[in-house]
Design an enzyme around this catalytic site. Structure first.
Site, PDB file in Angstrom:
ATOM      1  N   SER A  30       0.863  -1.190   0.000  1.00  0.00           N
ATOM      2  CA  SER A  30       0.000   0.000   0.000  1.00  0.00           C
ATOM      3  C   SER A  30       0.887   1.224   0.000  1.00  0.00           C
ATOM      4  O   SER A  30       2.088   1.135   0.234  1.00  0.00           O
ATOM      5  CB  SER A  30      -0.869   0.011   1.258  1.00  0.00           C
ATOM      6  OG  SER A  30      -0.112   0.464   2.370  1.00  0.00           O
ATOM      7  N   ASP A  31       0.325   2.399  -0.236  1.00  0.00           N
ATOM      8  CA  ASP A  31       1.108   3.598   0.019  1.00  0.00           C
ATOM      9  C   ASP A  31       0.971   3.906   1.515  1.00  0.00           C
ATOM     10  O   ASP A  31       0.176   3.299   2.229  1.00  0.00           O
ATOM     11  CB  ASP A  31       0.680   4.772  -0.863  1.00  0.00           C
ATOM     12  CG  ASP A  31       1.844   5.762  -1.034  1.00  0.00           C
ATOM     13  OD1 ASP A  31       2.800   5.700  -0.229  1.00  0.00           O
ATOM     14  OD2 ASP A  31       1.805   6.597  -1.948  1.00  0.00           O
ATOM     15  N   TRP A  32       1.755   4.842   1.965  1.00  0.00           N
ATOM     16  CA  TRP A  32       1.861   5.131   3.407  1.00  0.00           C
ATOM     17  C   TRP A  32       0.473   5.412   4.007  1.00  0.00           C
ATOM     18  O   TRP A  32      -0.138   6.448   3.709  1.00  0.00           O
ATOM     19  CB  TRP A  32       2.771   6.336   3.600  1.00  0.00           C
ATOM     20  CG  TRP A  32       3.016   6.707   5.027  1.00  0.00           C
ATOM     21  CD1 TRP A  32       2.086   7.105   5.948  1.00  0.00           C
ATOM     22  CD2 TRP A  32       4.264   6.725   5.707  1.00  0.00           C
ATOM     23  NE1 TRP A  32       2.676   7.368   7.150  1.00  0.00           N
ATOM     24  CE2 TRP A  32       4.024   7.147   7.032  1.00  0.00           C
ATOM     25  CE3 TRP A  32       5.587   6.433   5.327  1.00  0.00           C
ATOM     26  CZ2 TRP A  32       5.042   7.285   7.974  1.00  0.00           C
ATOM     27  CZ3 TRP A  32       6.591   6.578   6.274  1.00  0.00           C
ATOM     28  CH2 TRP A  32       6.311   6.993   7.580  1.00  0.00           C
TER      29      TRP A  32
END
Ligand code: BGC
Length: 746
Positions: free
Chosen positions: A285-287
């Protein structure tokens, strides 16, 4: 004849052997993964899907967590990010080795444009159109990062970006899907090398899947609303190219796409990426993007966010802790089948095996190698060469450049002349133990270049931002004493990058006023524009004597700039993104549709697709860039003017260097499909060649047109080439078309 037959036989046997060896190796990896997975509890499996930030540097909102070591020891963490150096990574890996199954941690890092040795920001490097140079810079970044404990880079960013207000435009390769795809593949190959198992290879990560670059209004993290056609034709190709180049991982994205957050988007991750494209790596995932789906308003709580992300195909949770806190319950509640978790864990463990971490978890933790690679002079040399190849010559009135090395007095003025760290641009890596001293400032570059007979004068003139003009007088004073002025202005390095969108993309502060004051002295002025995005700088463009767009060039910036200013390198770079005349034109890109009422000039605005108060033409077109020499294109020949879908057309032409300097030219091939069931752009880049020519030299070049180059996604999203007429254009930029012909697909 017999010898030839024997050779072919040998080659076939060798290939068969290599294939079976590769299959056997893969089988071994699969078997080894299975053998580990059989021992794992559900909690340990979920642990592999959990990624935390190390405590020192953060590239997103921090969640304070004092229990990381304990959780790693309990097998609840699979990966860490922002953890650099052999010392630091060893410390965490030793803790992981105290866990029950001793599964090694993966260390991920944004190694975006170099590690200690810093290369030009990706958008600048894309201006080189030099795929070998781009691969080399990623290779060197991987060599240094891997020597410093890193297994995985969150790069390349392959988002197409057509809005320079968006701060992250600096991280990609610009606006074009063809050029973007070539560069995506070159970067993946560079990072991953020949084989992930080599100790100087790191995993690449194609990000941000998908369409993040089309954030509405250029505002970071904003929504994206896009037709399927645009998605498939423009935004997805670089991702597909990354898959084809063997990219090990993908990162999904903060934005929603047509109302569905990319992180929970099954269409993107499961149907396209893991389905149609058969991607075998894993998706991170992104942050915090899993938890952020609550803010998007697509899920009620973390429990639902987790369900959405895992169902959609997101394998690892960066920093949101949603998987850690909810996956076990979701399995218990029979909402998430264990197969989904097993699939994610299998993908992650496979990569850990391929990297050789199960054989030796500390194989990237060798301090001697770290010392040696971080100080390798070959890396510095390459960074300087690639930086010079990234500088775009936008203007050169009266052939002011290159300057003579025996120029008597040069006034070097501006807020960026003596800066060190600024030259690195955004997304540099702070490597412990190395401060900014190794960076070559622009001042130092000039000092290194000129002889003792040249006098170099310096004044700061003004700051990057603010209204303070108190330094103008000193700047004017030294300008008057000089034969030529070099003025270094632009953005601060942290004015572009993540969360750095700007609505006003002018050159900030009073920097252009300073230029005006310097031009009033009557001295010729070379302007260096430092930036992470295309800026709007009409005064400078119209009045400066010469302009070099230097972007952010990395640790060798100073020497590279001096190489170009004094002609030791003849600039060859061309813009991979359109430079607008005004923010009012954004988004502006060369491959637009013709519309029903096309405007062809600014003189006739009567009921056609134009602005009443603004030109329709950009300031600098896609593909534009000058050289100290001149090139002529001639002799265009097509092997035929009609082709069936199975045939090919060979296109040949001659390029001649008609100027005084040796140089390189990027020859661009554009096509226009005249009639399509879906309207086709007025021009699409379909090929290019970068060639070196000595002064006075001519060279033939050839391109091949095949069905692939004529295809597009039709209404049913099938990739088809429709019969009909095509215009062929050979250009020195998308605007400067030098040769034309046409042909027909039967
Ligand atoms: C960025 C990613 C980056 C990640 C880790 C996020 O905020 O969008 O591109 O890889 O942080 O630093």
């Amino acid at each position: 004849m017999k010898t030839k037959f024997n050779t072919v036989l040998w080659i076939l046997l060798l290939l068969a052997y290599q294939l079976s060896f590769a299959q056997a190796q893969q089988k071994t990896v699969d078997q080894r993964v299975d053998s580990v997975m059989r021992l794992m509890t559900l909690d340990e499996k979920i642990g592999q899907m959990n990624q935390y930030n190390d405590d020192r540097i953060a590239t997103g909102p921090i969640t304070v967590d004092n229990e990381k070591a304990k959780q790693i020891r309990n097998g609840q963490v699979g990966s860490l990010l922002n953890c650099v150096s052999t010392e630091r990574t060893r410390k965490w890996q030793e803790i992981a080795m105290q866990s029950r199954l001793k599964i090694p941690l993966l260390f991920g890092q944004d190694v975006v444009h170099g590690y200690k040795t810093t290369f030009p920001i990706p958008l600048a490097e894309a201006c080189s159109w030099d795929l070998d140079a781009i691969t080399l810079s990623a290779r060197i970044a991987a060599t240094e990062a891997s020597a410093s404990g890193i297994h995985w880079t969150f790069a390349p960013m392959v988002d197409i970006a057509r809005d320079p207000r968006w701060g992250r435009v600096m991280e990609g390769a610009g606006e074009d899907p063809y050029l973007g795809s070539m560069i995506a593949a070159a970067r993946v190959k560079g990072f991953q090398g020949d084989n992930l198992g080599d100790v100087n290879s790191i995993m690449a990560c194609a990000k941000h899947f998908a369409a993040y670059g089309a954030a509405i209004g250029g505002r970071d993290y904003n929504s994206v609303d896009m037709s399927d056609r645009l998605l498939w034709e423009v935004y997805l190709p670089p991702f597909k190219a990354a898959v084809d180049a063997g990219v090990a991982t993908f990162m999904n994205s903060f934005n929603d796409l047509n109302g569905v957050p990319a992180t929970g988007n099954k269409y993107l991750q499961r149907d396209i990426l893991k389905g149609k494209w058969a991607f075998t790596g894993f998706v991170v995932s992104d942050w915090g993007s899993i938890g952020e789906m609550i803010n998007h308003g697509n899920v009620k709580n973390e429990y639902e966010a987790t369900l959405s992300a895992i169902t959609a195909g997101c394998d690892m949770d960066m920093e949101s802790r949603s998987y850690k806190n909810n996956l076990a319950q979701l399995v218990k509640d029979k909402k998430v089948p264990i197969d989904l978790i097993d699939d994610a864990v299998r993908r992650i463990l496979q990569k850990k095996f391929e990297l050789g971490l199960f054989d030796d978890p500390f194989r990237y933790c060798n301090p001697e190698r770290e010392q040696k690679e971080l100080n390798n002079p070959e890396h510095t040399k390459a960074a300087r060469e690639i930086a010079a190849r990234s500088i775009v010559l936008l203007k050169n009135e009266n052939q002011l450049l290159p300057l003579s090395k025996s120029t008597k007095t040069i006034a070097f003025i501006g807020p960026l002349v003596k800066a060190l760290k600024q030259n690195k641009g955004f997304w540099d890596v702070e490597v412990p133990g190395y401060d900014s001293n190794f960076i070559v400032s622009q001042w130092q570059g000039l000092v290194n270049k000129v002889g003792l007979k040249t006098k170099l004068l310096y004044a700061k003139g003004c700051n990057i931002e603010g209204n303070d003009r108190s330094g103008f007088a000193e700047a004017i004073k030294i300008a008057k004493k000089a034969d030529v002025v070099i003025l270094s202005i632009g953005e601060r390095r942290d004015m572009s990058g993540e969360a750095k969108s700007r609505s006003n993309i002018d050159i900030p502060g009073v920097q252009e006023d300073l230029l005006k004051a310097l031009l009033a002295t009557g001295k010729p002025v070379v302007v260096l524009i430092n930036a992470g995005r295309p800026l709007v700088f009409n005064y400078t463009a119209d009045n400066a004597t010469a302009i070099l767009y230097t972007w952010w060039l990395g640790s060798e910036a100073g020497d590279a700039i001096a190489d170009v200013i004094f002609g030791d390198y003849n600039p060859s770079a061309k813009l991979p993104i359109t430079f607008p005349l005004s923010v009012g034109q954004i988004p502006i890109y060369y491959s637009h549709f013709n519309t029903g009422r096309p405007a062809t000039s600014d003189n006739n605005r009567n009921y056609n697709s134009s602005y009443n108060d603004l030109s329709i033409f950009p300031k600098f077109a896609f593909g534009y860039g000058l050289s100290y020499t001149t090139f002529e294109y001639s002799n265009l020949k097509l092997s035929k003017n009609k082709m069936t879908p199975d045939e090919k057309i060979e296109v040949s032409l001659t390029v001649s260097n008609t100027g005084k300097y040796d140089g390189e030219e990027i020859v661009q091939l554009y096509l226009r499909d005249k009639v399509g069931s879906i309207a086709r752009p007025v021009k699409e880049l379909k090929d290019f060649k970068k060639i070196a020519l000595k002064a006075g030299e001519s060279k033939p070049i050839t391109f091949t047109i095949d069905k692939e180059k004529l295809s597009f996604y039709n209404q049913q999203l099938q990739w088809v080439a429709e019969p009909g007429d095509f215009d062929l254009m050979i250009g020195a930029s998308s605007e400067n078309i030098r040769l034309r012909d046409s042909f027909e697909l039967l």
